[in-house]
Structure formats: C-alpha cells, structure tokens
Design a protein around this motif. Structure first.
Motif, PDB file in Angstrom:
ATOM      1  N   VAL A  64      22.109 -19.029   0.495  1.00 28.12           N
ATOM      2  CA  VAL A  64      23.531 -18.874   0.823  1.00 28.12           C
ATOM      3  C   VAL A  64      24.280 -20.175   0.537  1.00 28.12           C
ATOM      4  CG1 VAL A  64      25.206 -18.509   2.682  1.00 28.12           C
ATOM      5  CG2 VAL A  64      23.208 -17.016   2.523  1.00 28.12           C
ATOM      6  N   ARG A  85      23.746 -16.762  -7.005  1.00 27.42           N
ATOM      7  CA  ARG A  85      22.777 -16.611  -5.913  1.00 27.42           C
ATOM      8  C   ARG A  85      21.767 -15.504  -6.201  1.00 27.42           C
ATOM      9  NH1 ARG A  85      27.652 -17.796  -3.329  1.00 27.42           N
ATOM     10  NH2 ARG A  85      27.559 -19.632  -1.997  1.00 27.42           N
ATOM     11  N   VAL A  86      22.278 -14.299  -6.486  1.00 32.24           N
ATOM     12  CA  VAL A  86      21.355 -13.190  -6.720  1.00 32.24           C
ATOM     13  C   VAL A  86      20.534 -13.466  -7.982  1.00 32.24           C
ATOM     14  CG1 VAL A  86      21.164 -10.707  -7.080  1.00 32.24           C
ATOM     15  CG2 VAL A  86      22.907 -11.597  -5.526  1.00 32.24           C
ATOM     16  N   ILE A  99      26.984 -12.654   8.254  1.00 34.47           N
ATOM     17  CA  ILE A  99      27.238 -11.568   7.317  1.00 34.47           C
ATOM     18  C   ILE A  99      26.967 -12.011   5.869  1.00 34.47           C
ATOM     19  CG2 ILE A  99      29.676 -12.142   7.067  1.00 34.47           C
ATOM     20  CD1 ILE A  99      30.397  -9.281   7.112  1.00 34.47           C
ATOM     21  N   ASN A 100      27.075 -13.325   5.600  1.00 31.88           N
ATOM     22  CA  ASN A 100      26.769 -13.845   4.262  1.00 31.88           C
ATOM     23  C   ASN A 100      25.362 -13.448   3.824  1.00 31.88           C
ATOM     24  OD1 ASN A 100      29.080 -15.499   3.709  1.00 31.88           O
ATOM     25  ND2 ASN A 100      28.337 -16.963   5.192  1.00 31.88           N
ATOM     26  N   ILE A 114      24.932  -9.688   3.236  1.00 30.85           N
ATOM     27  CA  ILE A 114      25.480  -9.233   1.950  1.00 30.85           C
ATOM     28  C   ILE A 114      24.581  -9.703   0.806  1.00 30.85           C
ATOM     29  CG2 ILE A 114      27.468  -9.326   0.396  1.00 30.85           C
ATOM     30  CD1 ILE A 114      29.280  -9.601   2.809  1.00 30.85           C
ATOM     31  N   LEU A 115      24.042 -10.915   0.952  1.00 32.03           N
ATOM     32  CA  LEU A 115      23.146 -11.432  -0.094  1.00 32.03           C
ATOM     33  C   LEU A 115      21.903 -10.548  -0.217  1.00 32.03           C
ATOM     34  CD1 LEU A 115      22.493 -13.664  -2.150  1.00 32.03           C
ATOM     35  CD2 LEU A 115      21.413 -14.938  -0.297  1.00 32.03           C
ATOM     36  N   ASP A 121      21.600  -7.428   0.717  1.00 35.56           N
ATOM     37  CA  ASP A 121      22.069  -6.134   0.203  1.00 35.56           C
ATOM     38  C   ASP A 121      22.169  -6.189  -1.321  1.00 35.56           C
ATOM     39  OD1 ASP A 121      23.091  -3.545   0.273  1.00 35.56           O
ATOM     40  OD2 ASP A 121      25.126  -4.189   0.655  1.00 35.56           O
ATOM     41  N   GLY A 122      22.758  -7.255  -1.829  1.00 36.54           N
ATOM     42  CA  GLY A 122      22.899  -7.426  -3.273  1.00 36.54           C
ATOM     43  C   GLY A 122      21.546  -7.526  -3.956  1.00 36.54           C
ATOM     44  N   VAL A 177      26.884  -2.834  -1.119  1.00 40.86           N
ATOM     45  CA  VAL A 177      26.696  -2.714  -2.563  1.00 40.86           C
ATOM     46  C   VAL A 177      26.448  -1.246  -2.924  1.00 40.86           C
ATOM     47  CG1 VAL A 177      25.339  -3.487  -4.550  1.00 40.86           C
ATOM     48  CG2 VAL A 177      25.838  -5.083  -2.691  1.00 40.86           C
ATOM     49  N   ASN A 223      31.757 -14.623   1.570  1.00 41.99           N
ATOM     50  CA  ASN A 223      31.285 -13.236   1.727  1.00 41.99           C
ATOM     51  C   ASN A 223      31.594 -12.406   0.493  1.00 41.99           C
ATOM     52  OD1 ASN A 223      30.390 -13.234   4.479  1.00 41.99           O
ATOM     53  ND2 ASN A 223      32.521 -13.299   5.118  1.00 41.99           N
ATOM     54  N   ILE A 243      29.608 -13.452  -2.594  1.00 37.99           N
ATOM     55  CA  ILE A 243      28.219 -12.980  -2.594  1.00 37.99           C
ATOM     56  C   ILE A 243      28.185 -11.481  -2.863  1.00 37.99           C
ATOM     57  CG2 ILE A 243      26.117 -12.757  -1.210  1.00 37.99           C
ATOM     58  CD1 ILE A 243      26.852 -15.326   0.228  1.00 37.99           C
ATOM     59  N   ASP A 280      28.692 -10.994  -6.553  1.00 35.23           N
ATOM     60  CA  ASP A 280      27.457 -11.435  -7.213  1.00 35.23           C
ATOM     61  C   ASP A 280      26.414 -10.327  -7.130  1.00 35.23           C
ATOM     62  OD1 ASP A 280      25.686 -13.177  -8.467  1.00 35.23           O
ATOM     63  OD2 ASP A 280      25.098 -14.167  -6.604  1.00 35.23           O
ATOM     64  N   GLY A 281      26.272  -9.744  -5.939  1.00 38.18           N
ATOM     65  CA  GLY A 281      25.301  -8.659  -5.762  1.00 38.18           C
ATOM     66  C   GLY A 281      25.657  -7.447  -6.600  1.00 38.18           C
ATOM     67  N   ASN A 296      24.907  -8.094 -10.306  1.00 34.52           N
ATOM     68  CA  ASN A 296      23.472  -8.075 -10.548  1.00 34.52           C
ATOM     69  C   ASN A 296      22.886  -6.675 -10.409  1.00 34.52           C
ATOM     70  OD1 ASN A 296      21.907 -10.753 -11.022  1.00 34.52           O
ATOM     71  ND2 ASN A 296      23.638 -11.297  -9.725  1.00 34.52           N
TER      72      ASN A 296
END
Lengths: 411, 411
Positions: free
Chosen positions: A166, A187-188, A216-217, A220-221, A223-224, B188, B217, B220, B223-224, B227
């Motif tokens: 993150v 990031r992803v 939540i960051n 979401i990361l 999740d992605g 996502v 948020n 990210i 980004d998700g 990807n």
C-alpha cells in the motif's frame, strides 16, 4: 481437553479401529489420546535461532540463546526467519544461504513450520540496487526470488512474498530500488510479478501478501489482486500494537472486513508490549526511539490479559490459520520495546504462561477412552498431531478436517 | 488566437491546398480561419435541457429555460444528462426514455456532445430493487444498462458506467439494491460486470469510472481494475468544492497521482461556488442544508478567479480531456449552492464571462493568412472544428492531432 466453545471449526471426530501385530482387534482396553501438536500455527519471529543453529556466538551467549529457544519450542510450532535483502545479501553475490539453511533445518528437525520474510520489500532492501536501472532491479529481484525460493524448498514452503505494498510506491523516507520499480509497475503490477515468480519456483508453497495497513486501502488492493488472478494463498495482517491493544471491537471489525475474500488470514506480526504505550501521535513506529523501554509488573499483567483475549478471538475465527508474535523475547526486540513473552533475562512473563496454558491445555485435546468389542473407539478433538497410548504400546496419527474411520496397528 | 503557452499538446499544424470549382489552385488570396468548436470537452450538467427539448413546462418557465440554454450553448460543447434510476424509471417498466431521447437529440442538433450519468449507483437507484433477491437485482441492473445504452446509442456514446464505488459496499446511510450486490461482487467485481455489459451494448462508447474519492483508495481501485482487464476509457474525477477551492497545489498533486495510469482524465462534476463556504467539518456534502445560500458580488469575484485558475491548470494538463461544471445555473443547483456560472435570474456571473473569454478567445484560434503560388497555406491551431473563409466562399474542416496536407474544394 479444555475450552472448546465456538471451536467446532478447529475440531474433527475420528473413529479408530485398533489392531495388534497379529491383526486381532484390541478389545476393551483403556486408551489415552494426547494431542502433541496443533494444525493451527502458533508462531514467533525467532531470529535468535540463527545463533543456536550455527553456534556462531560466544559460549555464554550461546547458552543463553539455547535457553531462549527451549522456551520457544515448549509452546510454539511456527517460526518466521529473516530474509531482509539488505542483511541476507549485503554484498551482491554473497547471500547468507548456508547460515539460514542450517537454521531452517534446525527448526524443521524440531517440528517447527518455517516461514521466510519477506522476498520483496522497499525497506531493508539491497542498497546496491540503487546503482541499477529499473530493468536491472526487476531482474535482480526475480533472480533473488528464484535463488532463495529454490534453495529453501522443502525447508521453507511459506513466504511473505511482498510486504507493505500500500505504501510502497509513495514511500518517501529514502530512495530505494523497490519503490522505484513499484512506481513503474503499479501496486497490483508488482504484486502480480512477484507472486508469479515465487509460484513458478515453488508451486505448492503458501504465499502471502502482507501489510500493516488494515484500512480500506488494503481491502481494495486485495480485491484488485484477486480480480487480476493473482494466486494469494493467505492474507497477512500485521498488528504491531505498540500504541495500545486494538481491543475486541476493532479486531472483530478488521476480521469482518478481511473475511469477505474467503481466504485464510494470518496474523503475521503481532505485538502487545508489557511496557508504557507509544504516544498516539507517532505515525511511523520507527520514529519512536527511547533509551529505555522497561517491562513492568503492572504492564506485564495487562499484556497477559490482552494476549489471552486477542489469541482467543483469533483462534475462534474460522478463517484465521496462524498467529505470529513478532518478538518472542524482549532481548533484541524491534524498537527496543518490551514486546516479548519473555524478559531480557529469559524469564517468562505472565503472557508466556497464559498463552502456554491456552495452547497446551485449554485448546489441547487429552482424552481417555476404551475400545469396544470390535476394537474401535471414537473421539472428538482439536485438529493436529496425536499420540495414542494403550498399555505399553503407542501409535502416532494426524487428526485432520476430513477424518474417516481408520484402522491402526499398535506396536 | 490568444494564449497558447504550454498548450502544444492541444494543437496541431495543418497545410491546406485550396482549389476552386474548376480544380484550379486558389492563388494569393487572403484566407480567414476561425475555430468554431473545441476538441476538448467543456461541459455542464444541464438537466434543464429536458424542459426546453420537451416543452413540457409553462410558457414563462419555458422562456426562462430557453434563455438559460442559449447562454449555455454560447460557451459549452458538452452536456451531462441525468439517468438516475430512481428518477428515470420510478415505476418499473416505465422509463422516461422518450423525454431523454428528445433532449439528447435536441442537444446533438446543436453540436453538443452528450454524456449519460450514471448507469449504476447506490444513491438514487430504483427503490423497487429492494424487493428483489441479489440475483434479481443484478439481472435488473444488466437489463437497465442493455435497454438504455442501446436506446441512446448514437445520441449518447459516453457513459458514467458506475459511480462512487469506493464507498459503495460500505455505504450505510440507507439500504439499497446496489450496495447489496456490491458487497457480494466486491468493488472490482461490480465494476467488471457493469463495464462488460455496457461495452457489449456499445463497443465504441467512451466508458468512465467516476468517483468523488480522490485518495489513494481510488488509485488502488483503478490499478486493480486495469490489472483485471476492465476496459476503462477515462478516469472520472468529481471535484465538488463547496468547502473551498482545492488550489493549485492539491489540484496538481491529484493530477500527478491519477496520471500514472496514462488514461484520459475527465473532471466530471466540478463545483466552485460564489457564496460562503460550507464548513469543513461536514463529511457528506448532502448533510449541509441551509435555507438560503446567496451568491454575493465578493464571492462571485472569487469564483471567477478560481474558475480561471482551475480551468487553466486542467486545460494545460495533457491527459485531461473534459471539464464538466456540475451546475450551470444557481437555479436548481445541487444543495441550493450558488454553484452556477449564471444566477437564479439567468444573469451571467463574472465566472461565466471569464470562462467564455478563455474558451472563445484565449484558447480559440483565429488567423488570417494568404495562399501561396500553389494555393497552399499552413497554420497552427487549437484542435477542433474550423471554418475557412476566402472572399465570399467557405469550407468547414476538422483540425485533429494527426493533421496532414489536405486538398479542399472551396465553394
């Protein structure tokens, strides 16, 4: 067996048919079943194992470290070993593979599951990456993963693949090679690359994403990442609580949020101190530096209560599969905090005793029963390894989730 | 042509060879080139167009609305129309398609590019979703997208596909169908589903993800999504600044962060008021309700300065392709704020005049030149539509990024 309320997800029933050497059922005999290990991982960061396994410290220090390790082995079944690139390979091409291999083997021989931490991180990364182009950094990072994951395969099959993503691309305390490439890959993107390479080198390993950010960051990361098809085996959550125990409400709220993914959750780096609290205004824990951070009797009682509550909440949660306390001992603990289960002189704190009681008594199955006319017995117990003793004979077995009737030969 | 410093990314050079009806080069003639439209989208939320296009309000109101629309058409080239499900289809099966189609057509006839807002959102969604199972809600949402995107294809080819997903699954002000399914699909996941369905129905449309959250948020999340292969055409950023203008530093910082993806950026919902500021402690802007929020001469000057600076910063940024001010007029503005370019009585504020000068003068190309002995002329201008006048003859053309030498017949 002690307290099993709300622990049905950690238990299984098993029916065993006991036969003797001649194949005859062992009828109407008293049988003692003792759990010798948990399936659940109770771990610590136990970097001191390096000294003990390699015997590369002076004799008095070695004796002290051996005593420390004995206390560790008496309670825990998982160990995290350091693979910080800056320390593991301070000089390019000269990794400390031999030392770490000896350590992992020493732990494995003592039935300890070993995790490597971490393969990719912007902090404590190799300083010599700074001289490279981004393409060279990525290549070096891949080569590092390939070398170390293959070298330790069979000894270490659990890895924190990448740590603290993150903050990674916006980390601005100092320039470093990993932040540089994370800015380019995103990031992803960097997670995807690191997981792919690690998975390629050890297809059956347990691979973790790990972060101290529980907002939540991080949700979401994850999740992605999952939508991008990244094969994350477990979500790693750090919980360094130098500024005070989160408490039940916050802990359950975090568990609730990170449970949505249905993935196993590992509490990878837990800290509950037995000293004064770090002031709340500190944002980066590394910024707090004190000459002395004593462990006091009053705060040791607080720590013991917090350890008992937190471990109980986590052990009851169906998705949590591991809890690692970051510093087993105050001796050498991160930030000099009194974060260990034992003091600087190796004396156990109340938290050590409380946790030992939970792991070895309250959550440990010990039952005595009798085989029936067919030589069978049934029991229910916490998942893990067992020893069955009948008169002067014994047999070892595993109690797993899908336990079926099993015939056992007792010798 | 006015101020083109730092605008090279919005400009192109073109060489034109002018020939007359007989195919002879038009030699040594004075030629006036006038830009009639921008490629860049300068838009507003202009829901009042519904009244004007459908003439379904009393005559005096209609006259007032027509005057309002004239002022709009005099400056802008893009309009956002409302597709809030609760209003568009308050009774299941009775969508306001006809009214909205007439409006979109009315705007298109006046050379206005129309965007639909939004196809999926937890706020103002159809209340009748509440009676459905999650499977039925998702099916209804898909059916809604399919119907509306197909119905408006050719009239509306730009959509805010899904709105405010960062908060969507944790939105807790009231129960609604979309939050329910977003909890199941994940952030996502729901974006992926909505984009896939919209793309299927209009493969060449410009599809936006839109959010008011400009924090890490949203970064990210994007980004998700990328990807995960979600075909996002432009990143939508809301900028309702009722609590005060962000200022250059914050604006540039946001542009910098969201530029990493290399995607076009649309400022989809901009607000700069000409009234007092909403107190900073308000978190959800909807919570601020006042009986009267006047536009004052002092604050109108402030608004004009802020509009000038903000539009200039955005127009200079190579990835920004659209700016939509959310309320064209104070009349009917969201939250009753004096957020328009014109007052409640349709009188233009200083911000209207400032922006008109930027769009129609400073950033507008008007050049006079002479054709050479071959009938050719070269010029450089802002991208957009042009009219070329030579004596009593004229021809229209487009100046696009990849302009090549073009032969034009002038009649």
């Amino acid at each position: 067996m002690g307290h099993t309320n709300g622990l049905s997800h950690r238990m299984a029933s098993k029916t065993i048919k006991l036969v003797d050497e001649g194949g005859n059922p062992v009828v109407g005999k008293e049988v003692v079943l003792t759990q010798t290990n948990h399936k659940f991982l109770f771990g610590c960061g136990i970097f001191d194992a390096i000294d003990v396994a390699n015997k590369n410290v002076p004799a008095d220090r070695l004796a002290f470290q051996e005593q420390k390790l004995d206390l560790f082995l008496d309670v825990f079944n998982q160990a995290t070993l350091p693979f910080y690139w800056a320390m593991f390979e301070p000089k390019k091409g000269k990794p400390r593979t031999k030392e770490l291999k000896a350590t992992a083997q020493w732990l494995k021989d003592r039935n300890i599951d070993v995790k490597g931490h971490p393969l990719c991180w912007h902090t404590l990364t190799a300083p010599w990456l700074l001289d490279m182009s981004n393409e060279e950094i990525l290549k070096a990072q891949f080569a590092r993963i390939e070398r170390d994951v293959l070298d330790f395969k069979g000894l270490i099959d659990t890895w924190d693949v990448i740590n603290e993503v993150v903050i990674m691309p916006i980390f601005d305390k100092y320039d470093n090679g990993i932040t540089r490439i994370s800015k380019v890959l995103g990031r992803v993107g960097i997670i995807k690359e690191m997981f792919a390479k690690t998975r390629e080198c050890n297809p059956n390993a347990t691979l973790l994403l790990n972060d101290f950010n529980t907002s939540i960051n991080y949700e979401i990361l994850i999740d992605g990442c999952l939508n991008a098809g990244i094969p994350i085996d477990a979500i790693g959550i750090q919980s360094h609580q130098h500024q005070g125990y989160w408490g039940r409400e916050k802990l359950e709220e975090i568990l609730d949020r990170f449970s949505h993914f249905g993935l196993p959750i590992h509490f990878t780096e837990n800290t509950l101190t037995s000293g004064h609290l770090m002031p709340p205004e500190i944002v980066d824990l590394n910024d707090y530096q004190v000459a002395d951070w004593p462990s006091t009797p009053e705060f040791e009682e607080r720590q013991a209560k917090e350890v008992e509550e937190m471990y109980s909440i986590l052990f009851k949660h169906p998705l949590v599969e591991a809890i690692t306390t970051w510093s087993f001992s105050d001796d050498g603990a991160w930030l000099g905090a009194p974060a260990g289960f034992i003091r600087k002189d190796n004396s156990p704190k109340p938290s050590y005793k409380v946790l030992k009681k939970l792991i070895k008594e309250d959550w440990n199955t010990n039952v005595t029963c009798k085989t029936d006319d067919n030589g069978t017995l049934s029991f229910e117990g916490l998942l893990g390894d067992y020893e069955l003793v009948c008169e002067d004979k014994k047999v070892s077995f595993k109690l797993d989730k899908d336990a079926e009737t099993e015939q056992m030969l007792i010798l």
